[in-house]
Design a protein around this motif. Sequence first.
Motif, PDB file in Angstrom:
ATOM      1  N   PRO A 290      -3.380 -24.874  36.549  1.00  8.61           N
ATOM      2  CA  PRO A 290      -3.289 -25.802  37.691  1.00  8.61           C
ATOM      3  C   PRO A 290      -4.633 -26.491  37.912  1.00  8.61           C
ATOM      4  CG  PRO A 290      -2.236 -23.705  38.217  1.00  8.61           C
ATOM      5  CD  PRO A 290      -2.929 -23.506  36.902  1.00  8.61           C
ATOM      6  N   GLY A 291      -4.579 -27.788  38.152  1.00  8.31           N
ATOM      7  CA  GLY A 291      -5.796 -28.565  38.339  1.00  8.31           C
ATOM      8  C   GLY A 291      -6.258 -29.282  37.104  1.00  8.31           C
ATOM      9  N   VAL A 292      -5.637 -28.977  35.940  1.00  7.14           N
ATOM     10  CA  VAL A 292      -5.991 -29.625  34.678  1.00  7.14           C
ATOM     11  C   VAL A 292      -4.768 -30.386  34.182  1.00  7.14           C
ATOM     12  CG1 VAL A 292      -6.691 -29.301  32.281  1.00  7.14           C
ATOM     13  CG2 VAL A 292      -7.689 -27.863  34.075  1.00  7.14           C
TER      14      VAL A 292
ATOM     15  N   PRO B 283      -9.320 -39.591  21.030  1.00  7.23           N
ATOM     16  CA  PRO B 283      -9.283 -38.544  22.051  1.00  7.23           C
ATOM     17  C   PRO B 283      -8.508 -39.002  23.284  1.00  7.23           C
ATOM     18  CG  PRO B 283     -11.489 -38.772  21.156  1.00  7.23           C
ATOM     19  CD  PRO B 283     -10.701 -39.936  20.640  1.00  7.23           C
ATOM     20  N   ARG B 284      -7.884 -38.036  23.948  1.00  4.79           N
ATOM     21  CA  ARG B 284      -7.089 -38.326  25.141  1.00  4.79           C
ATOM     22  C   ARG B 284      -7.890 -37.997  26.401  1.00  4.79           C
ATOM     23  NH1 ARG B 284      -1.755 -34.894  24.163  1.00  4.79           N
ATOM     24  NH2 ARG B 284      -1.088 -35.971  26.060  1.00  4.79           N
ATOM     25  N   PHE B 285      -7.465 -38.575  27.506  1.00  4.71           N
ATOM     26  CA  PHE B 285      -8.084 -38.240  28.780  1.00  4.71           C
ATOM     27  C   PHE B 285      -7.600 -36.870  29.252  1.00  4.71           C
ATOM     28  CE2 PHE B 285      -8.462 -42.927  29.033  1.00  4.71           C
ATOM     29  CZ  PHE B 285      -9.817 -43.009  29.316  1.00  4.71           C
ATOM     30  N   ILE B 286      -8.513 -36.085  29.810  1.00  5.25           N
ATOM     31  CA  ILE B 286      -8.177 -34.833  30.469  1.00  5.25           C
ATOM     32  C   ILE B 286      -8.756 -34.899  31.872  1.00  5.25           C
ATOM     33  CG2 ILE B 286     -10.199 -33.682  29.438  1.00  5.25           C
ATOM     34  CD1 ILE B 286      -8.564 -31.066  29.546  1.00  5.25           C
TER      35      ILE B 286
ATOM     36  N   SER C 119     -12.546 -35.147  38.387  1.00  2.00           N
ATOM     37  CA  SER C 119     -13.338 -35.600  37.251  1.00  2.00           C
ATOM     38  C   SER C 119     -12.430 -35.874  36.051  1.00  2.00           C
ATOM     39  CB  SER C 119     -14.383 -34.537  36.882  1.00  2.00           C
ATOM     40  OG  SER C 119     -15.182 -34.955  35.793  1.00  2.00           O
ATOM     41  N   THR C 120     -12.899 -36.738  35.163  1.00  4.05           N
ATOM     42  CA  THR C 120     -12.163 -37.075  33.944  1.00  4.05           C
ATOM     43  C   THR C 120     -13.069 -36.907  32.744  1.00  4.05           C
ATOM     44  OG1 THR C 120     -10.773 -38.677  35.112  1.00  4.05           O
ATOM     45  CG2 THR C 120     -10.875 -38.869  32.722  1.00  4.05           C
ATOM     46  N   ALA C 121     -12.531 -36.324  31.681  1.00  2.00           N
ATOM     47  CA  ALA C 121     -13.265 -36.180  30.425  1.00  2.00           C
ATOM     48  C   ALA C 121     -12.325 -36.581  29.290  1.00  2.00           C
ATOM     49  CB  ALA C 121     -13.781 -34.756  30.260  1.00  2.00           C
ATOM     50  N   ARG C 122     -12.686 -36.209  28.076  1.00  2.00           N
ATOM     51  CA  ARG C 122     -11.862 -36.495  26.907  1.00  2.00           C
ATOM     52  C   ARG C 122     -11.579 -35.195  26.150  1.00  2.00           C
ATOM     53  NH1 ARG C 122      -9.732 -41.785  25.637  1.00  2.00           N
ATOM     54  NH2 ARG C 122     -11.094 -43.339  26.581  1.00  2.00           N
ATOM     55  N   THR C 123     -10.406 -35.138  25.537  1.00  2.00           N
ATOM     56  CA  THR C 123     -10.063 -33.999  24.695  1.00  2.00           C
ATOM     57  C   THR C 123      -9.598 -34.512  23.336  1.00  2.00           C
ATOM     58  OG1 THR C 123      -8.586 -32.083  24.404  1.00  2.00           O
ATOM     59  CG2 THR C 123      -7.725 -33.926  25.697  1.00  2.00           C
TER      60      THR C 123
ATOM     61  N   SER D  28      -5.120 -17.069  21.203  1.00  2.00           N
ATOM     62  CA  SER D  28      -4.882 -15.774  21.850  1.00  2.00           C
ATOM     63  C   SER D  28      -3.697 -15.835  22.800  1.00  2.00           C
ATOM     64  CB  SER D  28      -6.141 -15.291  22.592  1.00  2.00           C
ATOM     65  OG  SER D  28      -7.224 -15.145  21.701  1.00  2.00           O
ATOM     66  N   GLY D  29      -2.691 -16.634  22.446  1.00  2.00           N
ATOM     67  CA  GLY D  29      -1.460 -16.695  23.227  1.00  2.00           C
ATOM     68  C   GLY D  29      -1.475 -17.663  24.383  1.00  2.00           C
ATOM     69  N   ALA D  30      -2.568 -18.417  24.577  1.00  2.24           N
ATOM     70  CA  ALA D  30      -2.670 -19.361  25.697  1.00  2.24           C
ATOM     71  C   ALA D  30      -2.997 -20.752  25.163  1.00  2.24           C
ATOM     72  CB  ALA D  30      -3.739 -18.911  26.688  1.00  2.24           C
ATOM     73  N   LEU D  31      -2.520 -21.782  25.863  1.00  2.00           N
ATOM     74  CA  LEU D  31      -2.787 -23.160  25.479  1.00  2.00           C
ATOM     75  C   LEU D  31      -4.160 -23.585  25.985  1.00  2.00           C
ATOM     76  CD1 LEU D  31      -1.974 -25.955  24.400  1.00  2.00           C
ATOM     77  CD2 LEU D  31      -0.819 -26.370  26.593  1.00  2.00           C
ATOM     78  N   TYR D  32      -4.956 -24.174  25.064  1.00  2.00           N
ATOM     79  CA  TYR D  32      -6.282 -24.669  25.390  1.00  2.00           C
ATOM     80  C   TYR D  32      -6.425 -26.115  24.926  1.00  2.00           C
ATOM     81  CZ  TYR D  32      -8.258 -20.032  26.473  1.00  2.00           C
ATOM     82  OH  TYR D  32      -8.537 -18.801  27.049  1.00  2.00           O
ATOM     83  N   PHE D  33      -7.373 -26.817  25.591  1.00  2.00           N
ATOM     84  CA  PHE D  33      -7.748 -28.169  25.191  1.00  2.00           C
ATOM     85  C   PHE D  33      -9.244 -28.201  24.902  1.00  2.00           C
ATOM     86  CE2 PHE D  33      -3.948 -28.704  27.753  1.00  2.00           C
ATOM     87  CZ  PHE D  33      -3.200 -29.571  26.967  1.00  2.00           C
ATOM     88  N   HIS D  34      -9.621 -28.811  23.780  1.00  2.00           N
ATOM     89  CA  HIS D  34     -11.021 -28.912  23.398  1.00  2.00           C
ATOM     90  C   HIS D  34     -11.614 -30.178  24.015  1.00  2.00           C
ATOM     91  CE1 HIS D  34     -14.387 -29.772  20.478  1.00  2.00           C
ATOM     92  NE2 HIS D  34     -14.656 -28.533  20.875  1.00  2.00           N
ATOM     93  N   VAL D  35     -12.661 -30.022  24.810  1.00  2.00           N
ATOM     94  CA  VAL D  35     -13.257 -31.119  25.560  1.00  2.00           C
ATOM     95  C   VAL D  35     -14.438 -31.688  24.774  1.00  2.00           C
ATOM     96  CG1 VAL D  35     -14.358 -31.775  27.747  1.00  2.00           C
ATOM     97  CG2 VAL D  35     -12.533 -30.057  27.722  1.00  2.00           C
ATOM     98  N   VAL D  36     -14.529 -33.013  24.740  1.00  2.00           N
ATOM     99  CA  VAL D  36     -15.587 -33.659  23.954  1.00  2.00           C
ATOM    100  C   VAL D  36     -16.450 -34.592  24.802  1.00  2.00           C
ATOM    101  CG1 VAL D  36     -14.423 -33.488  21.730  1.00  2.00           C
ATOM    102  CG2 VAL D  36     -13.925 -35.437  23.216  1.00  2.00           C
ATOM    103  N   ALA D  37     -16.416 -34.411  26.099  1.00  2.00           N
ATOM    104  CA  ALA D  37     -17.283 -35.212  26.970  1.00  2.00           C
ATOM    105  C   ALA D  37     -17.495 -34.458  28.274  1.00  2.00           C
ATOM    106  CB  ALA D  37     -16.658 -36.580  27.243  1.00  2.00           C
TER     107      ALA D  37
END
Length: 475
Positions: free
Chosen positions: A471-473, A406-409, A439-443, A450-459
């Motif tokens: 903006p902000g992510v 997983p990557r940092f988000i 704050s920092t989490a993992r993705t 639905s036409g937009a980019l999303y990241f799945h968060v695992v923490a």
Amino acid sequence: MNNDQIAPRRFHRRAALTMLGLAPVLWGGSLSAHAAPSYHRTAYNVRQLPTELLPYNSPTPGPLDGHLTYDGEGVAVFVIDGRQYNHPVMQAEFMLSRLSSYRHNQDPEYLARVEKHAQRLMETSVTSRGAMYLPYPFDWALHYDKTDMMLAPWYSAMAQGQALSAFVRLFEVTGKQEYLTTADSLFASFHNHKQRGVPWTVYVDDGGYLWFEEWAKDPGPDRAFNGHVYAAFGPYDYYRITGDVTARELFQGGVTAVEAHLSRIRNPGWISWYCLKHRYDYGIYHKFHVDLLYMLYRITGAPSLAASADRFLEDFPAWQIGGTGNLSAGRYEACKFDANGTVTEIKEFNLSAAEQVKVSRRWKFEGQTGIWLLIDTGTVAGFWIQETPGKAFIKRYIEDYKFDPPRFIQFEKGTYVGRRFDSLGAPVSTKRFTLAGDSTARTDRRAVISGALYFHVVAGVFHDYWIPAQPGVDV
């Protein structure tokens, strides 16, 4: 990670190391009279991936025959002007894909066909400088340019690397020594550098970077990006099962060359270049480039590789053919384009109700804003509609890439809304939360939903929720 210069060493897992490492360990034949040049190598971490995450392995089985042409022995062949030829990459890829399927279905016919392809590659190989090479028995115009010919017999590092991966995995499945011995001989070719008058597929450029050349010709190696990386997976697979240090170093050297030259492969705002020598942009190869960069991230865990894949996707979408689309009720300005991306027709549509449509293509046009969907059915059939989040989009998850590790988000302080979706990409729940500070989490995954980019968060507070790119992510 540190950068250094290494001189390739010959090593055989069955041979004892010579005293203090002062003499090279020989295998697969005698040393060439030409000293192997040193090359840049970054000491990337090289992870031992589980089988399901390895390059070429699919989560589901595929068909046995597919759309290839086969000769009387059931071996895939390449047809030119009605004549059948052996094609080493095609035959190695058959082995890899059917071995992946065999892992799921355990169908003995799959394994039998893989072994037929293995025998063909062995029977048609040649030996040079103590290594096995897989010749192409037909002439080929590089990029369809008849002034730039590959003349038979010619050789390709992509064939050498994919066949190496295939024989490693066939040995893993069957335990037959002949397949490991063949892998040894194929791996030996990665130690043989460019030399006139003999087969070669590996060389070090004037800048000291190691290349696995898909189109090995002199003058003017092509340095094709996809062929180089596919070739590098061969030493990686060999390292997996042997622990051969030189295999790991060759893989690291190949990845080092990738990162050093990505700025020349990337074509900001558009399709990435196929190779360093020519300025050809092919949409399907752009997707391959993205896939390969994320796979290199999976193997090495190097964040820079995943970030490069992200940028390639920002430049141009991944190749997408087919899909079920949604057009919400409302006004649309639909277009038709010529081959150069010039608008040839504009037509307005007003949909009184939402429509489910078939989408044949998702694409970007030079000089036009955004991403476009070619609609095949419904009111606007035959026209392109600009992709719009929540309004005009392909259903389900597209441009879907999983991150392991997983990557940092990173989140700036503020209020964010996470969403959960069903298998079709329809929202099923939301969660709103205000972060009092950065704050920092993992993705572990990114996808267009639905036409937009999303990241799945695992923490963290948004564990198992999807957060939209905004903006902000930052990932």
